[in-house]
Design a protein around this motif. Structure first.
Motif, PDB file in Angstrom:
ATOM      1  N   CYS B 240      20.000  -1.533   4.418  1.00 27.07           N
ATOM      2  CA  CYS B 240      19.271  -2.470   3.229  1.00 27.07           C
ATOM      3  C   CYS B 240      18.728  -3.634   3.572  1.00 27.07           C
ATOM      4  O   CYS B 240      19.673  -4.446   3.172  1.00 27.07           O
ATOM      5  CB  CYS B 240      19.306  -2.140   1.523  1.00 27.07           C
ATOM      6  N   LEU B 241      17.145  -3.831   3.886  1.00 27.81           N
ATOM      7  CA  LEU B 241      16.688  -5.554   3.779  1.00 27.81           C
ATOM      8  C   LEU B 241      16.273  -5.717   2.927  1.00 27.81           C
ATOM      9  O   LEU B 241      16.160  -7.011   1.936  1.00 27.81           O
ATOM     10  CB  LEU B 241      16.001  -5.348   4.829  1.00 27.81           C
ATOM     11  N   ASN B 242      16.529  -5.061   1.360  1.00 27.38           N
ATOM     12  CA  ASN B 242      15.900  -5.539   0.032  1.00 27.38           C
ATOM     13  C   ASN B 242      14.676  -5.822  -0.361  1.00 27.38           C
ATOM     14  O   ASN B 242      14.203  -6.651  -0.297  1.00 27.38           O
ATOM     15  CB  ASN B 242      16.644  -6.589  -0.757  1.00 27.38           C
ATOM     16  N   CYS B 243      14.131  -5.273   0.745  1.00 28.29           N
ATOM     17  CA  CYS B 243      13.010  -5.177   1.499  1.00 28.29           C
ATOM     18  C   CYS B 243      11.444  -5.084  -0.166  1.00 28.29           C
ATOM     19  O   CYS B 243      10.693  -6.103  -0.427  1.00 28.29           O
ATOM     20  CB  CYS B 243      12.100  -5.220   2.699  1.00 28.29           C
ATOM     21  N   GLY B 244      12.289  -3.785  -0.402  1.00 20.43           N
ATOM     22  CA  GLY B 244      11.112  -4.058  -1.555  1.00 20.43           C
ATOM     23  C   GLY B 244      10.632  -2.996  -1.680  1.00 20.43           C
ATOM     24  O   GLY B 244       9.828  -2.428  -2.721  1.00 20.43           O
ATOM     25  N   THR B 245       9.999  -2.374  -0.492  1.00 18.86           N
ATOM     26  CA  THR B 245       8.603  -1.308   0.475  1.00 18.86           C
ATOM     27  C   THR B 245       9.470   0.123  -0.954  1.00 18.86           C
ATOM     28  O   THR B 245       8.349   0.315  -1.391  1.00 18.86           O
ATOM     29  CB  THR B 245       9.811  -1.064   1.938  1.00 18.86           C
ATOM     30  N   CYS B 246      10.248   0.636  -0.770  1.00 22.07           N
ATOM     31  CA  CYS B 246      10.790   1.325  -1.345  1.00 22.07           C
ATOM     32  C   CYS B 246       9.941   2.022  -3.275  1.00 22.07           C
ATOM     33  O   CYS B 246       9.524   2.732  -4.002  1.00 22.07           O
ATOM     34  CB  CYS B 246      11.704   2.012  -1.992  1.00 22.07           C
ATOM     35  N   CYS B 329      11.130   3.477   4.451  1.00 21.20           N
ATOM     36  CA  CYS B 329      11.885   2.101   4.383  1.00 21.20           C
ATOM     37  C   CYS B 329      12.308   2.145   5.706  1.00 21.20           C
ATOM     38  O   CYS B 329      12.368   2.469   6.641  1.00 21.20           O
ATOM     39  CB  CYS B 329      13.036   3.209   3.746  1.00 21.20           C
ATOM     40  N   PRO B 330      12.230   0.054   6.093  1.00 19.21           N
ATOM     41  CA  PRO B 330      12.134   0.265   8.120  1.00 19.21           C
ATOM     42  C   PRO B 330      13.518   1.038   8.359  1.00 19.21           C
ATOM     43  O   PRO B 330      13.867   1.020   9.317  1.00 19.21           O
ATOM     44  CB  PRO B 330      12.385  -1.161   7.957  1.00 19.21           C
ATOM     45  N   VAL B 331      14.660   0.903   7.233  1.00 20.14           N
ATOM     46  CA  VAL B 331      15.512   1.008   7.718  1.00 20.14           C
ATOM     47  C   VAL B 331      16.363   2.546   7.862  1.00 20.14           C
ATOM     48  O   VAL B 331      17.993   2.997   7.739  1.00 20.14           O
ATOM     49  CB  VAL B 331      16.953   0.290   7.463  1.00 20.14           C
ATOM     50  N   ILE B 333      16.522   4.584   4.654  1.00 18.54           N
ATOM     51  CA  ILE B 333      17.475   4.745   3.666  1.00 18.54           C
ATOM     52  C   ILE B 333      16.922   5.968   3.329  1.00 18.54           C
ATOM     53  O   ILE B 333      15.302   5.624   2.916  1.00 18.54           O
ATOM     54  CB  ILE B 333      18.001   4.284   2.032  1.00 18.54           C
TER      55      ILE B 333
HETATM   56  S1  SF4 Z   1      12.690   0.167   1.978  1.00 18.27           S
HETATM   57 FE1  SF4 Z   1      14.577   0.374   2.223  1.00 18.27          FE
HETATM   58  S2  SF4 Z   1      15.459  -1.307   3.639  1.00 18.27           S
HETATM   59 FE2  SF4 Z   1      13.250  -1.984   1.985  1.00 18.27          FE
HETATM   60  S3  SF4 Z   1      14.862  -2.194  -0.338  1.00 18.27           S
HETATM   61 FE3  SF4 Z   1      14.114   0.432   0.062  1.00 18.27          FE
HETATM   62  S4  SF4 Z   1      16.004   1.272   0.179  1.00 18.27           S
HETATM   63 FE4  SF4 Z   1      15.408  -1.390   0.790  1.00 18.27          FE
END
Ligand code: SF4
Ligand SMILES: Cc1cc2nc3c(=O)[nH]c(=O)nc-3n(C[C@H](O)[C@H](O)[C@H](O)COP(=O)(O)OP(=O)(O)OC[C@H]3O[C@@H](n4cnc5c(N)ncnc54)[C@H](O)[C@@H]3O)c2cc1C
Ligand code: SF4
Ligand code: FES
Lengths: 280, 345
Positions: B240-246, B329-331, B333
């Protein structure tokens, strides 16, 4: 529609610098609209959001007691943006108060019991509210012995010094004031950390309930002392802090598990906390 | 309940006419994606879409909203007094919203409109909004609405449900609000039994296309601290990048921040969407942070949605199965995998 986010306008009536480092000040507020005072009916243990136009809002425990009429007081530690701004405000300035918010100490349960109050540092605010309320002639007979252990780093860091001296003189409340250390040869009270003094002075958990407020480290070391004395976790009461915004359980910021500290707390028993994730 | 058939042209004409009474929000093609926008000259509705990338939650709960205003001008007798900002609660209609996003409003309503406090802005925006849902003939591979109490043609919370029958639309009024909206559209003809049967078949075949199986049945009985202390959080959170997209895209994420902003002597108090994925979310003034580590924040997101919410409201999970967080989610998850882990732990 009623708006729980709308603060009541208040005027700063009096500012008292409490501590030698000048980092703690008590603010006494008077409601601009006298009818708001009634709407703000509170119980010791609750807090409010202090609202400064242009700066924001901060959750602060209510330090005055409902038995004190005509004003409400808060004691604020200078920390960041809003608290620093507040410290620079003057008597007569206008701001806002939103609340009362959160739950309170378990007053129904405390009736008929010995009450032990353990406080440290500037977390003594809602404990002051509680003490003033308990020793009020209208309430004193509801409780058995009232014992207070209150500590600060140095004598100059104690809050409400005049009142502490006054309570020392009374025979219906047992005071154990302490400081971590002092070079004042005239210091009349205890020296030592709050948990140590608690261990020395509190002898029984019989029919007693303990309210503990202070920095995390004090709470951590006081808890085993109380448990050793025989306090079950249901009768150890704590007040928590979390970063907050709405104060009414809606903005989602202050949860521990499924509990919002702003609405379901800030007061929890140790028994409740043991069921909750240790994330605070 | 009325069922009416409209030709697609008739319906578009009807929508134009609705704009006299409602602020109409529709899905509009915006680059590679769709976004809900006000239906006006520049914004042409496009109902041939899977779902908008951003959820339509912003129609009721704007990303940034002015709550209060005040003047700091000491010459003004009202200086420093915070006042409610005027609001426009005239009727609005969200047309083409997917049933999962409607269900999301039901989920967040339990937060904003609860027995103790009613959030005045959310409640009044919501009450002035008519939800005209469009059933999903072709759910995406990441959708799992059927696993969380919904379905591609779920009617719960909708005021009107639209069935896209190919050449025509079948519109079903489900509430007084919905019937009132339909009453403002001229034309159309009552749906006959054959059309009703075709609509039901369409809904049934859409449901079958959702193949994800994500049981949530054991979440309630789990002990909170067991799940909280489960060994899998570090691993789930690893990438997780903690990007906040989710949380940003999610129709059931509701957390917000409140900030004051000042320009000259005039100021506003505004609220902005916030995210539990950011460390600042829980940072105390003292420097202490109960969720200092990434895995704690990721755990909070999933525990909130799949355990705390379940316990608090006893009304399902805080997720409508829209699949946005999975898709974007860019990774990669995936809440479906996390839910399985939690439910089986
Ligand atoms: S979108 Fe994915 S990478 Fe970004 S905060 Fe949410 S779980 Fe983490
Ligand atoms: C129930 C409760 C009672 C409290 N009682 C008192 C009290 O009696 N006296 C006192 O001095 N302090 C008290 N605090 C702590 C006080 O709220 C923070 O010190 C204060 O919010 C810091 O604000 P700031 O703008 O100066 O700091 P910044 O770090 O600039 O904070 C920015 C914003 O974050 C939020 N925030 C930051 N830290 C905290 C925190 N610890 N708790 C809640 N919100 C925070 C506030 O909205 C604040 O405006 C209490 C906190 C809670 C939760
Ligand atoms: S958690 Fe993911 S799948 Fe569930 S509602 Fe939010 S974005 Fe959609
Ligand atoms: S401060 Fe908003 S939920 Fe507690």
């Amino acid at each position: 529609m009623e708006n729980p986010y709308l603060p009541y306008p208040v005027r700063i009536d009096k500012i008292i610098t409490e501590t030698e480092d000048r980092n703690l000040k008590t603010f006494r507020f008077v409601f601009l609209n006298p009818e708001d005072e009634e709407k703000f009916a509170y119980t010791p243990g609750q807090f409010a959001e202090l609202s400064i136009a242009g700066k924001g809002e901060i959750p602060i425990g209510i330090a005055s007691s409902p038995t004190e009429k005509g004003f409400v007081t808060f004691t604020v530690n200078k920390t960041g943006l809003v608290t620093t701004y507040l410290h620079n405000m003057n008597e007569g300035d206008v701001m806002g108060i939103r609340g009362p918010l959160g739950n309170w100490y378990p007053w129904d349960e405390m009736e008929g019991k010995n009450v032990i109050i353990v406080g440290g540092g500037f977390a003594f605010t809602t404990l002051r509210s509680s003490i003033i309320s308990m020793i009020d002639p209208a309430n004193r007979s509801k409780f058995k012995d009232i014992t207070v252990v209150y500590g600060a780093r140095t004598p100059g860091m104690l809050l409400y010094k005049d009142e502490l001296a006054e309570w020392e003189q009374r025979d219906d409340i047992n005071m154990h004031i302490t400081v971590d250390g002092t070079d004042d040869p005239d210091w009349k009270y205890n020296t030592g950390f709050v948990p140590t003094i608690t261990e020395e002075k509190i002898t029984s958990a019989d029919n007693a309930i303990a309210i503990v407020c202070g920095p995390p480290i004090m709470i951590k070391f006081t808890q085993p002392v109380l448990e050793k004395l025989g306090f079950p976790p249901e009768r150890i009461i704590l007040s928590l802090e979390m970063r907050m915004k709405c104060g009414i359980g809606i903005c989602g910021r202050c949860n521990i598990g499924d509990q919002y500290v702003c609405k379901d707390g800030p007061v929890f028993s140790l028994a409740q906390l043991k069921e909750m994730p240790s994330e605070y | 309940m009325t069922d009416k058939i409209f030709s697609k042209e008739e319906w578009l004409g009807g929508l134009e006419a609705l704009r006299k009474t409602y602020g109409v929000f529709v899905p509009v093609k915006d680059g590679d994606f769709h976004t809900f926008m006000p239906f006006d000259k520049g914004n042409i509705p496009d109902f041939d879409y899977q779902n908008s990338r951003l959820s339509p939650k912003s129609v009721v709960y704007p990303q940034s909203e002015r709550l209060f205003e005040y003047t700091l001008d000491k010459a003004d007798s009202e200086a420093d007094i915070v006042k409610e900002s005027p609001k426009d609660y005239s009727p609005r209609a969200v047309v083409g919203i997917r049933p999962c996003d409607v269900q999301a409003f039901q989920i967040v309503k339990r937060n904003f409109d609860n027995p103790e406090y009613r959030d005045p802005w959310w409640v009044q925006h919501f009450e002035s909004t008519t939800l005209v849902g469009l059933g999903c003939n072709e759910p995406c591979s990441t959708c799992f609405c059927t696993e969380v109490g919904g379905g591609p043609f779920n009617q719960e919370g909708l005021d009107v449900l639209i069935f896209d029958m190919g050449e025509t639309y079948l519109l079903r009024g489900l509430t007084d609000k919905g019937e009132a909206l339909l009453g403002k559209i001229t034309g159309g003809s009552p749906a006959d039994d054959q059309a009703l049967k075709n609509a039901e078949d369409l809904a049934a075949s859409a449901s079958k296309k959702i193949t994800s199986s994500i049981p949530t049945d054991k979440l309630k009985e789990k002990v909170t601290n067991d799940l909280f202390n489960a060994p899998f959080w570090e691993e789930i959170a690893f990438a997780c990048l903690n990007c906040g997209t989710c949380t940003f895209l999610c129709p059931t994420c509701w957390c917000f921040d409140i900030q004051d902003e000042v320009l000259g002597k005039e100021g506003d108090r505004i609220r902005n969407w916030d995210s539990c994925m950011f460390p600042l979310f829980t940072l105390h003034g003292s420097g202490h942070n109960p969720r200092d580590n990434k895995f704690q924040r990721v755990r909070q997101r999933f525990m909130h949605k799949l355990k705390y919410y379940v316990d608090k409201y006893d009304n399902g999970v805080q997720c409508s199965g829209c699949g946005r967080c999975v898709r974007y989610c860019p990774v990669n998850i995936d809440i479906r995998e996390v839910c399985n882990l939690m439910n089986n732990y």
